[in-house]
Design an enzyme around this catalytic site. Structure first.
Site, PDB file in Angstrom:
ATOM      1  N   SER A  44       5.213  -4.226   4.307  1.00  0.00           N
ATOM      2  CA  SER A  44       4.480  -5.496   4.224  1.00  0.00           C
ATOM      3  C   SER A  44       5.292  -6.560   3.481  1.00  0.00           C
ATOM      4  CB  SER A  44       3.119  -5.281   3.574  1.00  0.00           C
ATOM      5  OG  SER A  44       3.270  -4.622   2.337  1.00  0.00           O
TER       6      SER A  44
ATOM      7  N   LYS B  37       9.740   4.876   7.633  1.00  0.00           N
ATOM      8  CA  LYS B  37      10.086   3.701   6.822  1.00  0.00           C
ATOM      9  C   LYS B  37      11.297   4.073   5.979  1.00  0.00           C
ATOM     10  CE  LYS B  37       5.381   1.915   6.079  1.00  0.00           C
ATOM     11  NZ  LYS B  37       4.179   2.112   5.233  1.00  0.00           N
TER      12      LYS B  37
ATOM     13  N   SER C  70       0.873  -1.183   0.000  1.00  0.00           N
ATOM     14  CA  SER C  70       0.000   0.000   0.000  1.00  0.00           C
ATOM     15  C   SER C  70       0.907   1.229   0.000  1.00  0.00           C
ATOM     16  CB  SER C  70      -0.910  -0.018   1.224  1.00  0.00           C
ATOM     17  OG  SER C  70      -0.167   0.059   2.406  1.00  0.00           O
TER      18      SER C  70
ATOM     19  N   ASP D 155       1.664   8.274   7.650  1.00  0.00           N
ATOM     20  CA  ASP D 155       2.532   7.309   6.951  1.00  0.00           C
ATOM     21  C   ASP D 155       2.587   7.726   5.472  1.00  0.00           C
ATOM     22  OD1 ASP D 155       3.705   5.155   5.681  1.00  0.00           O
ATOM     23  OD2 ASP D 155       2.108   3.731   6.084  1.00  0.00           O
TER      24      ASP D 155
ATOM     25  N   GLU E  64      -3.434   5.570  12.322  1.00  0.00           N
ATOM     26  CA  GLU E  64      -2.485   5.873  11.250  1.00  0.00           C
ATOM     27  C   GLU E  64      -3.243   6.039   9.932  1.00  0.00           C
ATOM     28  OE1 GLU E  64       0.678   2.981  11.040  1.00  0.00           O
ATOM     29  OE2 GLU E  64       0.958   3.337   8.903  1.00  0.00           O
TER      30      GLU E  64
ATOM     31  N   GLN F 177      -6.560  -1.660   7.265  1.00  0.00           N
ATOM     32  CA  GLN F 177      -5.431  -2.493   6.852  1.00  0.00           C
ATOM     33  C   GLN F 177      -4.792  -3.231   8.039  1.00  0.00           C
ATOM     34  OE1 GLN F 177      -2.331  -1.155   3.784  1.00  0.00           O
ATOM     35  NE2 GLN F 177      -1.214  -0.937   5.693  1.00  0.00           N
ATOM     36  N   GLU F 178      -4.749  -2.561   9.187  1.00  0.00           N
ATOM     37  CA  GLU F 178      -4.061  -3.164  10.329  1.00  0.00           C
ATOM     38  C   GLU F 178      -4.794  -2.864  11.633  1.00  0.00           C
ATOM     39  OE1 GLU F 178      -0.010  -1.688  10.184  1.00  0.00           O
ATOM     40  OE2 GLU F 178       0.012  -1.956   8.015  1.00  0.00           O
TER      41      GLU F 178
ATOM     42  N   HIS G 250       8.378  -1.485   9.617  1.00  0.00           N
ATOM     43  CA  HIS G 250       8.727  -2.413   8.531  1.00  0.00           C
ATOM     44  C   HIS G 250       7.877  -2.084   7.309  1.00  0.00           C
ATOM     45  CE1 HIS G 250       5.102  -5.210   9.589  1.00  0.00           C
ATOM     46  NE2 HIS G 250       4.786  -3.945   9.641  1.00  0.00           N
TER      47      HIS G 250
ATOM     48  N   GLU H 232       1.412  -9.597   6.960  1.00  0.00           N
ATOM     49  CA  GLU H 232       2.203  -9.203   8.133  1.00  0.00           C
ATOM     50  C   GLU H 232       2.021 -10.171   9.299  1.00  0.00           C
ATOM     51  OE1 GLU H 232       1.668  -5.004   8.887  1.00  0.00           O
ATOM     52  OE2 GLU H 232       2.681  -4.503   7.010  1.00  0.00           O
TER      53      GLU H 232
ATOM     54  N   ASP I  94      -4.102   1.032  11.562  1.00  0.00           N
ATOM     55  CA  ASP I  94      -3.644   1.718  10.358  1.00  0.00           C
ATOM     56  C   ASP I  94      -4.768   1.557   9.349  1.00  0.00           C
ATOM     57  OD1 ASP I  94      -2.502   2.779   8.150  1.00  0.00           O
ATOM     58  OD2 ASP I  94      -0.845   1.344   7.985  1.00  0.00           O
TER      59      ASP I  94
ATOM     60  N   LYS J  55       6.586  -0.811  14.663  1.00  0.00           N
ATOM     61  CA  LYS J  55       5.527  -1.571  14.026  1.00  0.00           C
ATOM     62  C   LYS J  55       6.224  -2.596  13.159  1.00  0.00           C
ATOM     63  CE  LYS J  55       2.761  -0.034  10.694  1.00  0.00           C
ATOM     64  NZ  LYS J  55       1.678   0.558   9.886  1.00  0.00           N
TER      65      LYS J  55
ATOM     66  N   HIS K  52      -3.271  -6.079   2.341  1.00  0.00           N
ATOM     67  CA  HIS K  52      -2.392  -7.120   2.882  1.00  0.00           C
ATOM     68  C   HIS K  52      -3.120  -8.444   3.095  1.00  0.00           C
ATOM     69  CE1 HIS K  52       0.207  -3.717   4.781  1.00  0.00           C
ATOM     70  NE2 HIS K  52       0.317  -3.784   3.471  1.00  0.00           N
TER      71      HIS K  52
HETATM   72  P1  PGA Z   1       3.014  -1.270   3.167  1.00  0.00           P
HETATM   73  O1  PGA Z   1       2.098  -1.221   4.475  1.00  0.00           O
HETATM   74  O2  PGA Z   1       4.361  -1.678   3.564  1.00  0.00           O
HETATM   75  O3  PGA Z   1       2.288  -2.247   2.292  1.00  0.00           O
HETATM   76  O4  PGA Z   1       2.978   0.130   2.587  1.00  0.00           O
HETATM   77  C1  PGA Z   1       2.539  -0.816   5.717  1.00  0.00           C
HETATM   78  C2  PGA Z   1       1.832   0.403   6.195  1.00  0.00           C
HETATM   79  O5  PGA Z   1       0.962   0.961   5.488  1.00  0.00           O
HETATM   80  O6  PGA Z   1       2.114   0.870   7.279  1.00  0.00           O
HETATM   81 ZN    ZN Z   2       0.549   2.632   7.035  1.00  0.00          ZN
END
Ligand code: PGA
Ligand code: ZN
Length: 433
Positions: free
Chosen positions: A387, A357, A41, A332, A290, A167-168, A385, A208, A245, A408, A159
């Site tokens: 995904s 990241k 993403s 993010d 997030e 997503q999370e 990290h 993840e 997230d 994370k 994911h």
């Molecule tokens: P990604 O997801 O590594 O697929 O971008 C992680 C996140 O959105 O935090």
């Molecule tokens: Zn994110």
């Protein structure tokens, strides 16, 4: 210590896609190796990840071009430089690339060298990476502190084939010691397995390492997690809190300006979505959101931050006291570890935390700059990290080096996730906290 050679080659990441690994050798024989992660993403403002585009190899996802840029162009220029001059090396690579988003060599090529140099330098200095990083970046000499893990035990969005719109869904244990936080996380993860099984829900895991059941609503995730926390013998809201997230760019329809939450069968305006988040925050121990809105929906971000940060607006020049306290609103895809985007956020009073990241920006030094700017403005720092990961554990050391508030790095399964937690356990025993 001078750099002798740099070599890049193609390896596979946790999704079976190619990625770059770089080995740096120094004149004294020390070596450093680093592997580059990859997002799914991905934010549109991230530095470019260079892929070959040759459909006959890995569906176009090969990274042979990026490896060639390392081996044929950057390596000869960097060989002979002092590895401790990390800022000079990183600066030179950006200069040679010459583009805003590293679209010439690719951020994957540049980051591989950047991280491998740090590992080689640490090996030569006979220091663990987290200590070496503090040394070369002249970071504060405060005591070491282990980050709070945010563990993604329910995967959704891109994911996990959209089993959830969010997503999370992460748990954030609050015990004093890192090892106790980790144990708590694993126990809750296992309790959740039993609960899902009992309800006839699937217990397969997403990218993840968290479960990816098809739930009836996004909100059900908070209730299931609450049950699992209690079943594992912890107090939901007291010992264990939750973070999400939303990765909202992924379900934002730019044409209609609506957030399309398919699991909830709703198409929400940003105001309605903000209202939904605020209700969740009242009902569940949600401490961090997030990417609650899309990466360029600055106005929605601003409004939401201000709604949670009263009194606002403050008179000119007065510090915004809420930053670093209260519910975290984490950028993010919004900030993409980029100083320019973070500056804009600071000026607008948007968010109060940043996700870091390394491959969003592409060098270690620029990552440090983003962290530094965030700290100066009281933004919380969350190391993250991607995904798509490898067994590389650099981010664990980086989190400790910069005293990150949170890390994370996925759930309590899949080695590419757990290895980062294991590295933190190792660091904890070394610094004996
Ligand atoms: P990604 O997801 O590594 O697929 O971008 C992680 C996140 O959105 O935090
Ligand atoms: Zn994110």
């Amino acid at each position: 210590m001078r750099i002798q050679s740099i070599h890049a080659y193609e390896i596979l990441d946790s999704r079976g896609n190619p990625t770059v690994r770089v080995r740096v050798r120094l004149k004294d024989g020390s070596e450093g190796v680093a592997s580059v992660p990859s997002g799914a993403s991905t934010g549109v403002h991230e530095a470019l990840e260079l892929r070959d585009g040759d459909k006959k190899r890995y569906g176009g996802k090969g990274v042979q071009k990026a490896c060639r840029f390392v081996n044929k162009i950057m390596a000869p220029r960097i060989a002979g430089m002092a590895v401790e001059d990390q800022r000079v090396i990183d600066g030179l690579m950006c200069e040679l690339d010459g583009t805003k988003h590293k679209s010439h060599f690719g951020a994957n090529a540049i980051l591989g060298i950047s991280l491998a140099c740090a590992h080689a330098g640490a090996a030569s200095a006979k220091l663990p990476l987290y200590r070496y990083l503090r040394k070369i970046y002249s970071l504060h000499a405060t005591p070491y502190r282990l980050p709070h893990p945010m563990m993604n035990i329910l995967n959704g969005g891109r994911h996990a084939d959209w089993s959830l719109d969010l997503q999370e869904c992460m748990i954030v244990p609050g015990q004093k010691k890192f090892s106790d936080r980790l144990r708590c996380g694993a126990e809750v993860f296992h309790a959740l397995y039993d609960i899902l099984k009992k309800r006839g829900l699937t217990v397969g895991v997403g990218d993840e390492g968290g479960y990816a059941p098809r739930l009836k609503s996004n909100e059900e995730a908070f209730r299931l997690i609450g049950e699992a926390v209690q079943a594992a013998g912890y107090m939901y809201g007291k010992q264990v809190k939750v973070a999400i997230d939303a990765a909202a760019s992924e379900f934002y329809n730019g044409k209609t300006g609506r957030y399309e939450m398919n699991v909830d069968k709703k198409k929400l305006s940003s105001d309605e979505l903000g209202k939904l988040y605020r209700r969740w925050m009242k009902q569940y121990p949600l401490i961090s959101l997030e990417d609650p809105f899309a990466e360029d929906d600055w106005d929605a971000w601003k409004k939401f931050t201000h709604q949670l940060s009263s009194p606002f607006p403050l008179p000119r020049g007065e510090r915004i006291k809420v930053r670093g306290k209260g519910t975290m609103i984490v950028g993010d895809d919004l900030f993409v570890t980029n100083v320019e985007r973070l500056k804009k956020g600071i000026e607008m009073g948007v968010g109060n935390a940043i996700l870091i990241k390394v491959n969003q920006i592409g060098t270690l030094s620029e990552t440090m700059d983003a962290i530094d700017l965030a700290r100066k403005h009281d933004y919380r720092v969350i190391l993250s990290h991607r995904s798509g990961e490898t067994a590389d554990t650099t981010i664990a050391d980086l989190a400790v080096a910069v005293n990150a508030d949170y890390i994370k790095t996925g759930s309590l399964s899949r080695s590419e996730r757990v290895e980062k937690y294991n590295r933190l356990l190792e660091i904890e025993s070394e610094v004996s906290l």
